[in-house]
Design a protein around this motif. Structure first.
Motif, PDB file in Angstrom:
ATOM      1  N   THR A 139     -18.039  54.751  75.485  1.00 26.51           N
ATOM      2  CA  THR A 139     -17.015  55.764  75.714  1.00 26.51           C
ATOM      3  C   THR A 139     -17.711  57.075  76.095  1.00 26.51           C
ATOM      4  OG1 THR A 139     -16.965  56.348  73.366  1.00 26.51           O
ATOM      5  CG2 THR A 139     -15.351  54.708  74.125  1.00 26.51           C
ATOM      6  N   PRO A 140     -17.073  57.878  76.938  1.00 32.12           N
ATOM      7  CA  PRO A 140     -17.743  59.080  77.457  1.00 32.12           C
ATOM      8  C   PRO A 140     -18.238  60.029  76.366  1.00 32.12           C
ATOM      9  CG  PRO A 140     -15.845  58.579  78.806  1.00 32.12           C
ATOM     10  CD  PRO A 140     -15.800  57.633  77.633  1.00 32.12           C
ATOM     11  N   MET A 141     -19.349  60.670  76.682  1.00 34.20           N
ATOM     12  CA  MET A 141     -19.951  61.667  75.801  1.00 34.20           C
ATOM     13  C   MET A 141     -18.945  62.790  75.517  1.00 34.20           C
ATOM     14  SD  MET A 141     -22.724  62.670  74.216  1.00 34.20           S
ATOM     15  CE  MET A 141     -23.355  64.218  73.544  1.00 34.20           C
ATOM     16  N   GLN A 142     -18.894  63.180  74.245  1.00 33.60           N
ATOM     17  CA  GLN A 142     -17.908  64.170  73.797  1.00 33.60           C
ATOM     18  C   GLN A 142     -18.546  65.567  73.761  1.00 33.60           C
ATOM     19  OE1 GLN A 142     -16.131  60.475  71.290  1.00 33.60           O
ATOM     20  NE2 GLN A 142     -16.132  62.404  70.179  1.00 33.60           N
ATOM     21  N   TRP A 143     -18.288  66.336  74.852  1.00 31.53           N
ATOM     22  CA  TRP A 143     -18.963  67.623  75.013  1.00 31.53           C
ATOM     23  C   TRP A 143     -18.211  68.769  74.349  1.00 31.53           C
ATOM     24  CZ3 TRP A 143     -23.800  67.477  76.107  1.00 31.53           C
ATOM     25  CH2 TRP A 143     -24.317  66.449  76.894  1.00 31.53           C
ATOM     26  N   GLY A 173     -14.464  67.176  78.050  1.00 32.80           N
ATOM     27  CA  GLY A 173     -15.378  67.894  78.937  1.00 32.80           C
ATOM     28  C   GLY A 173     -16.265  66.993  79.763  1.00 32.80           C
ATOM     29  N   PHE A 174     -16.035  65.679  79.681  1.00 35.26           N
ATOM     30  CA  PHE A 174     -16.858  64.720  80.432  1.00 35.26           C
ATOM     31  C   PHE A 174     -16.510  64.729  81.914  1.00 35.26           C
ATOM     32  CE2 PHE A 174     -16.613  60.325  82.189  1.00 35.26           C
ATOM     33  CZ  PHE A 174     -17.971  60.128  82.424  1.00 35.26           C
ATOM     34  N   THR A 175     -15.223  64.826  82.235  1.00 33.13           N
ATOM     35  CA  THR A 175     -14.796  64.760  83.631  1.00 33.13           C
ATOM     36  C   THR A 175     -13.503  65.541  83.835  1.00 33.13           C
ATOM     37  OG1 THR A 175     -14.210  63.273  85.463  1.00 33.13           O
ATOM     38  CG2 THR A 175     -13.503  62.597  83.257  1.00 33.13           C
ATOM     39  N   ASP A 176     -13.300  66.019  85.067  1.00 30.21           N
ATOM     40  CA  ASP A 176     -12.017  66.610  85.460  1.00 30.21           C
ATOM     41  C   ASP A 176     -11.054  65.541  85.960  1.00 30.21           C
ATOM     42  OD1 ASP A 176     -13.047  69.119  84.933  1.00 30.21           O
ATOM     43  OD2 ASP A 176     -13.733  69.425  87.004  1.00 30.21           O
ATOM     44  N   GLY A 177     -11.568  64.335  86.163  1.00 32.52           N
ATOM     45  CA  GLY A 177     -10.751  63.252  86.707  1.00 32.52           C
ATOM     46  C   GLY A 177     -10.306  62.265  85.640  1.00 32.52           C
ATOM     47  N   GLU A 178     -10.066  61.031  86.093  1.00 33.53           N
ATOM     48  CA  GLU A 178      -9.671  59.942  85.192  1.00 33.53           C
ATOM     49  C   GLU A 178     -10.942  59.205  84.782  1.00 33.53           C
ATOM     50  OE1 GLU A 178      -6.962  57.548  83.087  1.00 33.53           O
ATOM     51  OE2 GLU A 178      -6.492  59.316  84.297  1.00 33.53           O
ATOM     52  N   PRO A 179     -11.345  59.238  83.503  1.00 37.28           N
ATOM     53  CA  PRO A 179     -12.622  58.611  83.126  1.00 37.28           C
ATOM     54  C   PRO A 179     -12.605  57.100  83.335  1.00 37.28           C
ATOM     55  CG  PRO A 179     -11.414  59.325  81.170  1.00 37.28           C
ATOM     56  CD  PRO A 179     -10.660  59.850  82.350  1.00 37.28           C
ATOM     57  N   TRP A 180     -13.751  56.554  83.721  1.00 30.82           N
ATOM     58  CA  TRP A 180     -13.858  55.108  83.990  1.00 30.82           C
ATOM     59  C   TRP A 180     -13.533  54.281  82.749  1.00 30.82           C
ATOM     60  CZ3 TRP A 180     -17.232  51.408  81.880  1.00 30.82           C
ATOM     61  CH2 TRP A 180     -18.199  51.909  81.005  1.00 30.82           C
ATOM     62  N   LEU A 181     -13.806  54.850  81.575  1.00 29.55           N
ATOM     63  CA  LEU A 181     -13.480  54.245  80.286  1.00 29.55           C
ATOM     64  C   LEU A 181     -12.896  55.369  79.445  1.00 29.55           C
ATOM     65  CD1 LEU A 181     -13.817  51.731  78.329  1.00 29.55           C
ATOM     66  CD2 LEU A 181     -16.032  52.707  77.682  1.00 29.55           C
ATOM     67  N   ALA A 182     -11.820  55.080  78.729  1.00 30.81           N
ATOM     68  CA  ALA A 182     -11.126  56.149  78.007  1.00 30.81           C
ATOM     69  C   ALA A 182     -12.040  56.824  76.989  1.00 30.81           C
ATOM     70  CB  ALA A 182      -9.891  55.593  77.309  1.00 30.81           C
ATOM     71  N   VAL A 183     -11.816  58.115  76.792  1.00 30.67           N
ATOM     72  CA  VAL A 183     -12.551  58.904  75.813  1.00 30.67           C
ATOM     73  C   VAL A 183     -12.016  58.569  74.412  1.00 30.67           C
ATOM     74  CG1 VAL A 183     -13.023  61.266  75.038  1.00 30.67           C
ATOM     75  CG2 VAL A 183     -12.924  60.749  77.483  1.00 30.67           C
ATOM     76  N   ASN A 184     -12.920  58.547  73.427  1.00 30.66           N
ATOM     77  CA  ASN A 184     -12.488  58.364  72.040  1.00 30.66           C
ATOM     78  C   ASN A 184     -11.579  59.548  71.655  1.00 30.66           C
ATOM     79  OD1 ASN A 184     -12.358  58.183  69.160  1.00 30.66           O
ATOM     80  ND2 ASN A 184     -14.266  57.020  69.166  1.00 30.66           N
ATOM     81  N   PRO A 185     -10.365  59.255  71.142  1.00 33.80           N
ATOM     82  CA  PRO A 185      -9.425  60.351  70.835  1.00 33.80           C
ATOM     83  C   PRO A 185      -9.935  61.360  69.802  1.00 33.80           C
ATOM     84  CG  PRO A 185      -8.323  58.204  70.755  1.00 33.80           C
ATOM     85  CD  PRO A 185      -9.788  57.930  70.895  1.00 33.80           C
TER      86      PRO A 185
END
Length: 557
Positions: A420-424, A431-443
């Motif tokens: 899951t994307p890095m939580q910045w 803060g990982f992306t301005d778009g739709e992440p390839w894999l959902a971010v951990n809530p």
């Protein structure tokens, strides 16, 4: 024991797809990594291990390489990569690349040629066999499920793939293939990289004849692994690789080696063996597997972990070297696995870091580990991306297993937990992306993120930073002898480190209750001073110690 820079380093693994996206396409990239190098410098990182960024169709997230000397479009360009290396070196950090040479992608030009005809010059770059009794050449299963063989209509033969059918195994028996691999390695080293992490590299030598293996009850295919793990020519290949390539550069090499034991690891990493610097092994990562493998869940029994890590520490004490890790791109998050990602999230994450970073060996931090990122529980299988997870789910459904039980195994052990994307920060998509992440971010990113932890003295990030500082200040942490204390204790992990007249005592409560423990006389010293503790305030070393839930404390004796 010779001193070496790679023994004194701390390594940070970046999984580029999930680290930082710079262009809003939802996929992490090389410019994104460059933008976060100061963060890694702040943490104290010496070496970055970059998971594959080569050209790839992404059947296995870049571990299926179609061009070893080009960059995946999603990640950027070779100019971006050149800038990454320069920016890292300017900050005093080194870069090691992932080397995947047990297999390539089926879209690599070598394989495209290989499958054209039986007499093609590239045919022997891969492992082709005729059908046996109208079916596969042997009964081996793939590590990702199903058969390890794929039939190719063009020439009427099967090719071997120990992983996905889009990852055909390279034939290391062929000296021309080996020469191509060595030239490619030299090409990267001449560009200035500082070493290689080598993917499943103890699989490259297969037993002659590729014999059938025993099929376990309830299984369709055999493992076959005893015929390709640590195979008959493996040391010949590494010594040749060392002679032709590795010995000519001041670099770091680590071989990922499933199924290797400490005695074999000493053969791979011994200082007079001229092979590799260290290995990644997995025996400590299977201690919470049931009898049916990783998806069969059972709780960790602490004495098993102590016995395992102690065996590795002592076996490589005088010769060879250990890599120290709990997390990587293939493992669930350790704070969810061996710690408590709820009530004692901060304490248990710091405790697990202490256990590892105070040992002898080179520590590896996987992205997000330093802020205590946790496993994720997506609501449906449709949200998962990992090929191994999806294959497992489909097999379980075909076998009529309950969805709830299958999903629980995935929640605990699935590889997407690490991806899951890095939580910045607290902004959208962490803060990982301005778009739709390839894999959902951990809530849980609003509670667990890097920005918040940088500004909090007591954070997991700042605790990791302190552990890394201590390793740089004290040779005993790098080179000292390791000795287990109270090995049978079911709640406490305690050990001593010794270098000359210096001694350290490491005490770690592995559970969420207060713990009273009586230490042996030789572990207690009136002049002891506290080096680090994962609770606020100081504490005294006493024969009768009371430890808080998940408390970790290190004393200089």
């Amino acid at each position: 024991m010779q001193k070496q820079w790679w023994k004194e380093s701390v390594v940070y693994q970046i999984y580029p797809r999930s680290f930082m996206d710079s262009n809003g396409d939802g996929i992490g990239d090389i410019p994104g990594i460059i933008s976060k190098l100061d963060y890694l410098k702040e943490l104290g990182i010496d070496v970055v291990w970059l998971s594959p960024v080569y050209k790839s169709p992404n059947d296995d997230n870049g571990y299926d390489i179609s061009d070893y000397q080009d960059i995946m479009d999603e990640f950027g360009t070779m100019d971006d990569w050149d800038l990454l290396l320069k920016e890292m070196h300017d900050r005093g950090m080194k870069l090691i690349m992932d080397l995947v040479v047990n297999h390539s992608s089926d879209e690599h030009k070598w394989f495209a040629e290989s499958r054209k005809s039986k007499d093609n010059p590239y045919r022997d770059y891969y492992i082709w066999r005729q059908p046996k009794d109208g079916r596969e050449p042997n009964n081996w299963g793939s590590n990702f499920g199903g058969s390890a063989w794929e039939y190719d209509e063009e020439t009427g033969e099967y090719f071997l793939h120990l992983f996905s059918k889009k990852q055909p195994d390279l034939n290391w028996e062929n000296p021309e293939l080996r020469g191509e691999v060595y030239n490619m390695m030299k090409w990267w080293l001449d560009k200035g990289i500082d070493g290689f992490r080598m993917d499943v590299v103890n699989f490259i030598s297969k037993v002659e004849g590729l014999p059938d293996d025993e099929v376990k009850p309830g299984k369709k295919y055999a493992s076959g692994s005893k015929f390709y793990r640590n195979g008959p020519k493996i040391h010949d290949y590494f010594q040749e690789m060392n002679r032709e390539v590795l010995s000519k550069y001041d670099i770091m090499t680590v071989g990922e080696m499933p199924g290797v034991n400490p005695e074999q690891a000493r053969m791979y990493t011994g200082e007079d063996r001229d092979e590799l610097n260290m290995v990644f092994q997995f025996s400590h990562m299977s201690l919470d597997n049931g009898k049916n493998g990783k998806w069969d869940l059972k709780p960790l029994y602490l004495p098993d972990l102590k016995e395992n890590l102690t065996h590795w520490q002592t076996a490589l004490e005088e010769d060879g070297w250990n890599s120290l890790y709990f997390n990587n791109h293939d493992q669930p998050r350790v704070v969810s696995r061996f710690g408590d990602d709820g009530k004692y999230h901060k304490e248990s994450a710091k405790m697990l870091a202490t256990v590892l970073h105070m040992m002898k060996g080179t520590p590896y931090v996987y992205q997000g580990e330093e802020i205590g990122m946790t496993n994720v529980r997506f609501s449906t299988i449709d949200e998962y991306e990992d090929i191994e997870t999806l294959n497992f789910y489909n097999e379980q459904m075909e076998a009529g297993e309950p969805v709830e039980k299958t999903m629980e195994s995935i929640y605990v052990k699935g590889r997407d937990n690490a991806r899951t994307p890095m939580q910045w920060n607290v902004s959208e998509n962490a803060g990982f992306t301005d778009g739709e992440p390839w894999l959902a971010v951990n809530p849980n990113y609003e509670d667990i993120n890097a920005e918040a932890q940088l500004n909090e003295d007591d954070s997991i990030f700042n605790y990791y930073k302190k552990l890394i500082e201590l390793r740089k200040q004290h040779d005993i942490i790098v080179y000292g002898k390791y000795e287990l204390i109270l090995g049978d204790h079911e709640k406490l992990y305690a050990y001593k480190r010794t270098l000359g007249n210096e001694k350290l005592l490491v005490l770690c409560n592995f559970y969420g209750e207060e713990l009273e423990v009586e230490l042996p006389e030789e572990a207690v010293s009136e002049s002891a001073s506290m080096l680090i503790r994962n609770y606020k305030g100081g504490t005294q070393l006493q024969k009768q110690m009371k430890l808080q839930p998940y408390e970790a404390v290190v004393f200089a004796l």
